[in-house]
Write a protein that holds these residues in place. Structure first.
Motif, PDB file in Angstrom:
ATOM      1  N   ASN A 578       0.769  -1.035   0.017  1.00  0.00           N
ATOM      2  CA  ASN A 578      -0.130  -0.104   0.093  1.00  0.00           C
ATOM      3  C   ASN A 578       1.040   1.362  -0.211  1.00  0.00           C
ATOM      4  OD1 ASN A 578      -2.838  -1.278   0.112  1.00  0.00           O
ATOM      5  ND2 ASN A 578      -1.836  -2.106   2.069  1.00  0.00           N
ATOM      6  N   THR A 628       1.214  -3.025  -7.038  1.00  0.00           N
ATOM      7  CA  THR A 628       0.626  -2.100  -6.153  1.00  0.00           C
ATOM      8  C   THR A 628       1.065  -0.581  -6.408  1.00  0.00           C
ATOM      9  OG1 THR A 628       1.885  -3.022  -4.483  1.00  0.00           O
ATOM     10  CG2 THR A 628      -0.564  -3.438  -4.580  1.00  0.00           C
ATOM     11  N   PRO A 640      -6.860   1.189  -1.038  1.00  0.00           N
ATOM     12  CA  PRO A 640      -6.260  -0.106  -0.541  1.00  0.00           C
ATOM     13  C   PRO A 640      -5.884  -1.056  -1.731  1.00  0.00           C
ATOM     14  CG  PRO A 640      -8.923  -0.309  -0.528  1.00  0.00           C
ATOM     15  CD  PRO A 640      -8.409   1.131  -0.971  1.00  0.00           C
ATOM     16  N   GLU A 642      -3.468  -3.159  -1.985  1.00  0.00           N
ATOM     17  CA  GLU A 642      -3.257  -4.794  -1.865  1.00  0.00           C
ATOM     18  C   GLU A 642      -4.663  -5.488  -1.943  1.00  0.00           C
ATOM     19  OE1 GLU A 642      -0.667  -7.839   0.917  1.00  0.00           O
ATOM     20  OE2 GLU A 642      -1.880  -5.926   1.888  1.00  0.00           O
ATOM     21  N   LYS A 643      -5.632  -4.804  -1.556  1.00  0.00           N
ATOM     22  CA  LYS A 643      -7.032  -5.398  -1.808  1.00  0.00           C
ATOM     23  C   LYS A 643      -7.508  -5.506  -3.140  1.00  0.00           C
ATOM     24  CE  LYS A 643      -8.722  -4.514   3.169  1.00  0.00           C
ATOM     25  NZ  LYS A 643      -9.842  -3.862   3.756  1.00  0.00           N
ATOM     26  N   ASN A 646      -5.415  -8.321  -4.912  1.00  0.00           N
ATOM     27  CA  ASN A 646      -6.039  -9.596  -4.555  1.00  0.00           C
ATOM     28  C   ASN A 646      -7.320  -9.852  -5.573  1.00  0.00           C
ATOM     29  OD1 ASN A 646      -3.940 -10.053  -2.720  1.00  0.00           O
ATOM     30  ND2 ASN A 646      -4.814  -9.394  -0.962  1.00  0.00           N
ATOM     31  N   GLN A 647      -8.254  -8.907  -5.375  1.00  0.00           N
ATOM     32  CA  GLN A 647      -9.250  -8.918  -6.458  1.00  0.00           C
ATOM     33  C   GLN A 647      -9.108  -8.975  -7.860  1.00  0.00           C
ATOM     34  OE1 GLN A 647     -12.623  -8.973  -5.206  1.00  0.00           O
ATOM     35  NE2 GLN A 647     -11.720  -9.175  -3.181  1.00  0.00           N
TER      36      GLN A 647
END
Length: 652
Positions: A578, A628, A640, A642-643, A646-647
């Motif tokens: 992040n 990122t 966010p 990193e989120k 991951n998606q």
């Protein structure tokens, strides 16, 4: 109410770093200077002085609370201006052997105190320039202890120590300053006092006519803060970090000290514990990523029982020699980086061939040296497979030649028996190649591999070598099915931190005397004989990291505490997963070299450009080694990331 008081107090006693030159200029013209000790000449590697009591090993329930109360009682009952540590412990009736506990407290206090780097140059200047130096402090600790701590930290050459516990007078009511002036025959306007307390170091001496300079007690030098599972760990670690980081060495050094250093220190502690539990006496650090890991290990553990080696190997130097055993395209594919996009250069590099010698063959099949393939359908590309079949003769020839020299190199370095191998990670490929060579030449061995992480694609190597013993520090998919890969979104940035400042190992050569040495490729980060910006900056990062490791290794309380991998990785992970604007500015333009390819860590084009070229957005994102960072630099918003990454993995 107590919290509000603490907030106000912290604000009152916080400030910017001290400018030594300004202090020295203020001292000039005075005959003498008086220094406070605690939070002036010396700093504690602890947030609050009372945190010391949590580190004293004694089997008394709520010892810290009782110790604090005993001091309050001693002060209430004393007829003097100051008390002593003996008087404090007289009020702790449940302790039978008070001398032992007093010694334990003094030992902890001693271990927590270090020189204040900002005031030290001022003190040195005073001694060197003939200014009379006095040390004046309100403190209940005994004089011989204080003198010992000062000497241990290099504070010598002062004329007199004025300690409240010795004189039974204090700074905070002015009586200790009056004794100093009287004994030394000084007038108030001939001396300047420097300290951190508003009352004792500024208000009172000023009221006596003494020039007083108050310095901040709390100076936040560090850029990153760690959160731990206990307050005492947080207090000790963050105070230590803040007191020992050298901010004058620049932002890359500071990043290395604060972010990379703690993770590296935690890793080698885990490594040492693991190999000692398994009674392993030989440990081999693979080049190039293992170079700084070996340095950190050797700093912390100079153990005669464990012999450490630096083994000059690479994926290329280990995998090419075993290809003659199996050079199928599927096998080669499993040896390459698991990236979705596979450059044709990576294929040639993977089998030990120089792509520039095969340009006509590339052209024959409609490829160029810039071609790349999607891993998901690469095995369906009949032109690529046909071209590869024509390369197999050359591949096997080179493989057999390099195989013999590799064996000699391994024998020279005593690679046999029960050993540990160390590398950054991620799937144990080099360990697998080494195992295959040792099996082929019938050398008895048991290899335990230790990595910063074991990724889920370790299976491509364990299928070829079922007994592969892999162990990961940050994550370990082989031994934990619920593991989380904590660096996949910034793997390029992470790997950059470990670079040895030398080229990758190509293969091995034999000297006239029969000795076998590693042949290296030219180092990517040296161009025309000059180091690139990346070379210089990574060197600074690693210097900072190793300085942290060295300082932490000297702190017995840090070394005795247990820190989880997640705790020590948290700041580095946050920078990578992040990133803030400062992180992008520091690292996004770093070049990353891997298997014949070179890309910037995070170098997207503009949003406007990608709206018109969506395919390029996908291609650039897949080739990027700091996903990122790519998103942050492209979108320029605090999200966010990193989120989001991951998606996106769902569509991989």
């Amino acid at each position: 109410m107590a919290d509000i008081k603490n907030i106000i107090r912290n604000l009152m006693y916080s400030g910017n770093p001290v400018n030594a030159e300004v202090l020295i200029a203020a001292i000039k013209g005075y005959k003498a200077v008086s220094f406070d000790i605690f939070d002036t000449l010396l700093k504690r590697n602890i947030n609050e002085p009372s945190d010391i009591f949590s580190l004293i090993k004694i089997d008394i329930d709520r010892f810290g609370e009782k110790r604090i109360e005993a001091e309050k009682v001693a002060r209430r009952n004393s007829q003097e201006k100051e008390i002593t540590i003996d008087e404090i412990y007289q009020n702790m009736t449940e302790i039978s052997n008070k001398k032992r506990i007093i010694k334990a407290e003094l030992d902890v206090e001693d271990s927590m105190l270090i020189i204040n780097k900002e005031i030290w140059p001022v003190y040195e200047w005073c001694i060197a320039n003939g200014v009379e130096v006095f040390i004046t402090s309100d403190m209940y600790l005994p004089k011989d202890f204080i003198e010992g701590v000062l000497t241990k930290n290099g504070i010598i050459g002062y004329k007199q120590l004025y300690l409240s516990s010795s004189y039974k007078k204090t700074k905070r009511d002015g009586t200790l300053f009056k004794i100093l002036l009287s004994e030394q025959g000084l007038k108030a306007n001939e001396i300047i006092h420097i300290g951190d307390s508003f009352v004792g170091d500024y208000k009172i001496p000023s009221s006596l006519g003494i020039k007083a300079i108050r310095i901040p007690r709390n100076i936040n030098r560090k850029q990153h803060t760690y959160k731990f599972d206990s307050s005492i760990k947080s207090s000790l670690f963050n105070s230590f970090l803040n007191n020992t980081v050298n901010i004058e060495k620049g932002e890359y050094y500071q990043f290395g000290y604060e972010c990379f250093g703690p993770m590296l220190w935690g890793y080698v502690r885990w490594l040492y514990k693991s190999i000692t539990e398994k009674n392993i006496s030989k440990i081999y650090f693979f080049s190039r990523d293992g170079f700084i890991m070996k340095k950190a290990f050797d700093i912390c553990y100079s153990d005669d029982k464990i012999k450490s080696f630096y083994l000059e190997v690479s994926r290329r130097s280990l995998r090419v020699p075993v290809l003659w055993l199996d050079s199928s395209f599927e096998t080669v594919l499993n040896m390459l980086s698991p990236s979705r996009l596979i450059p044709i250069k990576a294929i040639f590099d993977g089998v030990g061939l120089d792509i520039n010698n095969y340009l006509e063959l590339l052209d024959k099949y409609g490829f160029t040296d810039k071609s790349f393939f999607d891993r998901n359908n690469i095995l369906e590309d009949r032109y690529l497979l046909s071209m590869y079949s024509q390369l197999k003769k050359d591949i096997n020839k080179i493989s057999r030649q390099e195989y013999e020299l590799l064996i000699k190199y391994l024998e020279k370095n005593e690679v046999f028996g029960k050993i540990a191998v160390v590398d950054i990670g991620w799937s144990g490929g080099m360990q697998r190649f080494l195992e295959q060579v040792l099996l082929k030449i019938d050398i008895e061995h048991h290899i335990c591999g230790y990595y910063t992480g074991v990724a889920p694609y370790y299976t491509r190597n364990s299928k070829m070598c079922p007994d592969l013993d892999l162990n990961g520090y940050l994550f370990d998919f082989k031994n934990d099915r619920l593991a989380i890969d904590k660096r996949s979104c910034f793997v390029g940035l992470f790997e950059t931190l470990f670079l040895e400042q030398a080229g990758s190992v190509k293969n091995y050569g034999e000297d006239m005397d029969g000795s076998v040495t590693a042949n290296r490729y030219p180092y990517e980060y040296i161009i025309d004989g000059k180091p690139t910006e990346e070379y210089v900056k990574v060197s600074q990062i690693q210097n900072g990291a190793l300085d942290f490791v060295a300082n932490a290794a000297k702190n017995k309380y840090l070394m005795e505490m247990n820190f989880s991998a997640d705790e020590l990785f948290s700041c580095l992970r946050e920078c990578g997963a992040n990133p803030k604007k400062v992180d992008i500015n520091m690292f996004a333009d770093f070049r990353f070299f891997d298997e014949g390819e070179v890309n910037r860590l995070a170098d997207p084009k503009t949003i406007v450009y990608y709206i018109c070229h969506l395919r390029e957005l996908k291609s650039d994102f897949l080739k990027c080694r700091w996903k990122t960072g790519f998103m942050k630099r492209l979108l320029k918003m605090n999200l966010p990331y990193e989120k989001l990454y991951n998606q996106l993995l769902i569509f991989k």
